[in-house]
Design a protein around this motif. Structure first.
Motif, mmCIF file in Angstrom:
data_model
loop_
_atom_site.group_PDB
_atom_site.id
_atom_site.type_symbol
_atom_site.label_atom_id
_atom_site.label_comp_id
_atom_site.label_asym_id
_atom_site.label_seq_id
_atom_site.Cartn_x
_atom_site.Cartn_y
_atom_site.Cartn_z
ATOM 1 N N ARG A 34 -0.967 5.037 -6.232
ATOM 2 C CA ARG A 34 -0.719 4.345 -4.975
ATOM 3 C C ARG A 34 -1.350 2.956 -4.954
ATOM 4 O O ARG A 34 -2.202 2.644 -5.766
ATOM 5 C CB ARG A 34 -1.248 5.190 -3.802
ATOM 6 C CG ARG A 34 -2.650 5.706 -3.991
ATOM 7 C CD ARG A 34 -3.054 6.652 -2.865
ATOM 8 N NE ARG A 34 -2.975 5.982 -1.573
ATOM 9 C CZ ARG A 34 -3.557 6.420 -0.466
ATOM 10 N NH1 ARG A 34 -4.247 7.525 -0.473
ATOM 11 N NH2 ARG A 34 -3.450 5.746 0.650
ATOM 12 N N ASP A 68 0.848 -1.194 0.000
ATOM 13 C CA ASP A 68 0.000 0.000 0.000
ATOM 14 C C ASP A 68 0.883 1.243 0.000
ATOM 15 O O ASP A 68 0.788 2.086 0.875
ATOM 16 C CB ASP A 68 -0.913 -0.035 1.231
ATOM 17 C CG ASP A 68 -2.015 1.008 1.160
ATOM 18 O OD1 ASP A 68 -2.334 1.476 0.051
ATOM 19 O OD2 ASP A 68 -2.555 1.359 2.223
ATOM 20 N N ASP A 98 -8.786 6.569 4.803
ATOM 21 C CA ASP A 98 -8.889 7.087 3.439
ATOM 22 C C ASP A 98 -10.337 7.331 3.040
ATOM 23 O O ASP A 98 -10.642 8.346 2.412
ATOM 24 C CB ASP A 98 -8.216 6.121 2.451
ATOM 25 C CG ASP A 98 -6.719 6.391 2.335
ATOM 26 O OD1 ASP A 98 -6.327 7.571 2.407
ATOM 27 O OD2 ASP A 98 -5.952 5.432 2.172
ATOM 28 N N GLU A 125 -12.220 1.677 0.633
ATOM 29 C CA GLU A 125 -11.708 2.953 1.139
ATOM 30 C C GLU A 125 -11.817 4.059 0.093
ATOM 31 O O GLU A 125 -11.534 5.218 0.368
ATOM 32 C CB GLU A 125 -10.256 2.813 1.603
ATOM 33 C CG GLU A 125 -9.316 2.223 0.574
ATOM 34 C CD GLU A 125 -7.904 1.965 1.127
ATOM 35 O OE1 GLU A 125 -7.492 2.648 2.072
ATOM 36 O OE2 GLU A 125 -7.228 1.068 0.593
HETATM 37 MG MG LIG Z 1 -5.647 3.441 2.748
#
Ligand SMILES: [Mg+2]
Ligand SMILES: [Mg+2]
Lengths: 334, 334
Positions: free
Chosen positions: A114, A91, A211, A187
């Motif tokens: 990401r 992550d 998030d 998320e």
């Molecule tokens: Mg996250």
């Protein structure tokens, strides 16, 4: 304080069960294998989030397949008598910058390159990690979790890559568990809003509140000028949480939460009322949340949720929940 | 191409009405008063978005109340015979950096100190703009619009400041229109998810698709590494749009859209089907969208929406919509 800690730790042998018999599972979030011991000591019934970033932050670059395999196997072995271990794939990005990888030179890294977005463009590295996880799976009860999934195409891409790695290992006659549950973090709001669609492709959800709240309210909580807008009890956030859990249950899969909200004692009864199945948090938070769960009934929790879901503002909800909780519990944190 | 342009311009005298008689309003987005003429020439029935940022980008700093008043009054006067003018309060920050103001030195400016967040912390500047708008209101049909509202508390704060400015002007015996409609942009997911609550406090919504999509899918569309994820037809986005419009209509207020999607011919029939009341776009796009609206019926549009809302992926929706539109229209853009 010490007496309190001792009292909470004696809860270890007792299940996280509401007064009317609903069984909840409490798990720990860990970053390195060394934390497994503390998770067990605090009564974790599994690792709900094993963050794998540490293995990519090594001085000499990211860890080889064998080094990753060793780390994963170690946690899986240690936890085998207690429960499952959910390993999250890399992550990176956002606020987690790894030199030479994602998160650098982006204007808005939180909205950027990401997690699976990065991994899908670096399949070499992604395959290495997935192979290490699959190989480790023979040592315990592994679950694989993909972060930052935003839609079904992305999910299908990561599932295809995982299948490709399974096929490779079969061809190399390397053993792995065939029945590994595969799940995703919820998320990104677009994933939350299509949870009914995504639920049919995976074995579990885990809600990443940090998030999810940042995107839903459009707030970087690391930005002190506007961090006041980061409101876990914003009615828009609560509606989304409720919906994710309902959609998952309608599809027959369980829902965990591994963001900070899962370890917030003030949120525990609300999450119970929404029907959350698994709370995963820092080990130290487990006894307190367990104590709360054991002190209330599902009908009370559902009543609380029924009341706050009619409210129109964060402030109204927040102050109602705080006084509801403070009347019933002597909470250590505020 | 020229013949096409001429043909589209002859549509000016005709209303934006579907074949079964649903009347839609098409408006223009403008940045400076000089664009008003082009808006009228392309058949705009009002200005759906007058961006006020230009007045804050002056070499000597931001414009005084009188300079702002002149600019607003000029647009209001010119548009008075044609329709309303929706002025958006300063939408600085994010990708709109104004030297000395917001948007600088932030790690994630899109999730940062912008629009009403900035203005509420610089009330001197915010009051100056609101006073200038109120004063200009006597020259035409003004509507005031607040960007980036994320929840009810923020909305109440800006409405209170607007009332304070009204009160000031009354005390100074400066005239202004008493019945100015006040609305908000819906561009933050938490606002979209609580549209039913917010709708009861304002006179209209205008959906800002650019930001709404960025937040919903957690993607900075200016970041080329992940811009492919910016999908206006993501089922999560479409569900949100549908819900905003339904919530607004249930509360009895109309919904405009002023983001790029409103001017995308491929999106026009979907937006019709959702019940969108006002499409606001760059002037040049108006004739083409009008032509599409005049060529379809609401029942066709609702049928299209019914079909795509059952679909599970962006790709499926996107390719279905594109072929549906291409079968019926000779669209200039793709
Ligand atoms: Mg996250
Ligand atoms: Mg915007």
């Amino acid at each position: 304080w010490q007496r309190r800690e001792v009292e909470l730790l004696t809860l270890n042998e007792l299940p996280a069960e509401t007064r009317d018999g609903k069984r909840i599972v409490l798990k720990a979030n860990i970053e390195v294998p060394e934390e497994t011991e503390s998770a067990i000591a605090h009564g974790a019934e599994g690792i709900g989030l094993y963050r794998s970033e540490f293995l990519f932050l090594q001085p000499g670059g990211y860890s080889s397949e064998d080094v990753q395999y060793d780390a994963y196997a170690r946690v899986l072995k240690a936890m085998a008598p207690y429960g499952e271990v959910t390993i999250r794939t890399l992550d990176v990005g956002g606020d987690k910058v790894i030199p030479g990888m994602a998160g650098l030179d982006e204007k808005n890294p939180i909205l950027g390159w990401r997690a699976v977005r990065f991994c899908l463009s670096r399949k070499d590295l992604f395959r290495t990690q997935l192979r290490a996880m699959l190989r480790a799976s023979v040592h315990g009860r592994l679950r694989i979790m993909f972060p930052m999934i935003s839609g079904i195409e992305e999910l299908e891409n990561v599932l295809a890559l995982l299948d490709e790695c399974r096929q490779q290992l079969r061809e190399e006659s390397i053993p792995f568990a065939e029945d590994i549950p595969v799940g995703i973090m919820i998320e990104v709001p677009s994933a939350a809003l299509t949870a009914d669609i995504l639920a049919r492709k995976v074995d579990f959800f885990s809600i990443g509140t940090n998030d999810l709240i940042q995107y839903t309210i459009a707030v970087d909580r690391g930005n002190e000028k506007i961090a006041y807008l980061y409101e876990p009890f914003h009615p828009g956030v609560l509606r989304l949480l409720k919906r994710i859990i309902e959609d998952a249950h309608n599809a027959g899969i369980p829902v965990a939460m591994c963001g900070e909200v899962a370890g917030d004692p003030y949120a525990a009864v609300i999450l119970l009322g929404f029907g959350l199945d698994v709370f995963s948090m820092s080990s130290f938070g487990i006894p307190e949340v367990k104590k709360i769960i054991r002190s209330v009934s599902m009908s009370e929790a559902e009543e609380l949720v029924g009341t706050i879901m009619e409210m129109k503002s964060y402030k109204e909800i927040d102050s109602y929940v705080r006084s509801w909780m403070n009347e019933r519990f002597d909470l250590a944190v505020t």
